[in-house]
Design a protein around this motif. Structure first.
Motif, PDB file in Angstrom:
ATOM      1  N   THR A 126       0.828  -1.204   0.000  1.00 39.20           N
ATOM      2  CA  THR A 126       0.000   0.000   0.000  1.00 39.20           C
ATOM      3  C   THR A 126       0.861   1.253   0.000  1.00 39.20           C
ATOM      4  O   THR A 126       0.615   2.183  -0.773  1.00 39.20           O
ATOM      5  N   LEU A 127       1.865   1.282   0.865  1.00 40.77           N
ATOM      6  CA  LEU A 127       2.727   2.470   0.939  1.00 40.77           C
ATOM      7  C   LEU A 127       3.533   2.660  -0.334  1.00 40.77           C
ATOM      8  O   LEU A 127       3.781   3.793  -0.751  1.00 40.77           O
ATOM      9  N   LYS A 128       3.911   1.574  -0.984  1.00 42.75           N
ATOM     10  CA  LYS A 128       4.640   1.687  -2.246  1.00 42.75           C
ATOM     11  C   LYS A 128       3.762   2.361  -3.307  1.00 42.75           C
ATOM     12  O   LYS A 128       4.198   3.289  -3.992  1.00 42.75           O
ATOM     13  N   VAL A 129       2.525   1.910  -3.416  1.00 43.57           N
ATOM     14  CA  VAL A 129       1.601   2.509  -4.386  1.00 43.57           C
ATOM     15  C   VAL A 129       1.331   3.967  -4.023  1.00 43.57           C
ATOM     16  O   VAL A 129       1.324   4.841  -4.887  1.00 43.57           O
ATOM     17  N   PHE A 130       1.129   4.240  -2.742  1.00 43.11           N
ATOM     18  CA  PHE A 130       0.872   5.602  -2.281  1.00 43.11           C
ATOM     19  C   PHE A 130       2.025   6.526  -2.644  1.00 43.11           C
ATOM     20  O   PHE A 130       1.827   7.615  -3.187  1.00 43.11           O
ATOM     21  N   ILE A 131       3.248   6.092  -2.342  1.00 48.67           N
ATOM     22  CA  ILE A 131       4.427   6.923  -2.600  1.00 48.67           C
ATOM     23  C   ILE A 131       4.617   7.149  -4.103  1.00 48.67           C
ATOM     24  O   ILE A 131       4.953   8.258  -4.532  1.00 48.67           O
ATOM     25  N   GLU A 132       4.378   6.122  -4.914  1.00 52.00           N
ATOM     26  CA  GLU A 132       4.496   6.290  -6.365  1.00 52.00           C
ATOM     27  C   GLU A 132       3.574   7.394  -6.874  1.00 52.00           C
ATOM     28  O   GLU A 132       3.947   8.174  -7.737  1.00 52.00           O
ATOM     29  N   ARG A 133       2.377   7.449  -6.330  1.00 49.16           N
ATOM     30  CA  ARG A 133       1.377   8.378  -6.827  1.00 49.16           C
ATOM     31  C   ARG A 133       1.425   9.749  -6.153  1.00 49.16           C
ATOM     32  O   ARG A 133       1.131  10.761  -6.784  1.00 49.16           O
ATOM     33  N   CYS A 134       1.791   9.797  -4.885  1.00 49.83           N
ATOM     34  CA  CYS A 134       1.740  11.054  -4.129  1.00 49.83           C
ATOM     35  C   CYS A 134       3.108  11.686  -3.874  1.00 49.83           C
ATOM     36  O   CYS A 134       3.173  12.728  -3.226  1.00 49.83           O
TER      37      CYS A 134
END
Length: 144
Positions: A126-134
């Motif tokens: 989840t944090l990986k996807v979040f960081i990629e996008r935000c």
């Protein structure tokens, strides 16, 4: 099911898993949440992406902490049951119902402990996807 405080039914492992599944909804739908809340470049002027990412990050952290706390509470509760059953078995080694119950509780404890590993994988993904996008709009604090 899940209480507002994130408590789990520790006695029934299938209910425990079902409640965790419900509690993981935000993580499971992170891509959808990001797509609907974080604007693309063409719409970036209409929404405050920094604030949106910060709010999403805070809700993710809250969800992770509540699940972690709930899982650890169930592990503690089940560990206490196992310890009690071990004491009973020590007093009455020939009681098959105590031995059977002890094995059942030990298995449940192992399964609950494995949920902590699952939780780490879910959190990391989840944090990986979040960081990629935000990453352009919001940088999470480095507490870990």
């Amino acid at each position: 099911m899940a209480a507002p405080g994130g408590t789990l039914n520790c006695e029934d492992f299938s209910m425990f898993q079902e409640t965790l599944k419900v509690m993981r909804t935000l993580d499971d739908r992170i891509v959808h949440a990001l797509n609907t809340t974080v604007p693309t470049v063409s719409f970036s002027g209409k929404v405050d992406a920094s604030q949106t990412c910060k709010e999403l990050y805070e809700s993710l952290l809250e969800a992770h902490l509540s699940r972690d706390k709930a899982i650890k509470a169930c592990i503690t509760e089940t560990s206490a049951v196992v310890a009690q059953l071990r004491e009973e078995r020590a007093k009455d080694r020939d009681n098959l119902s105590i031995i059977k119950q002890l094995r059942k509780e030990q298995t449940k404890l192992k399964l609950m402990s494995s949920e902590l590993n699952v939780e780490e994988v879910v959190k990391d993904r989840t944090l990986k996807v979040f960081i990629e996008r935000c990453r352009i709009h919001f940088t999470p604090p480095k507490n870990k």
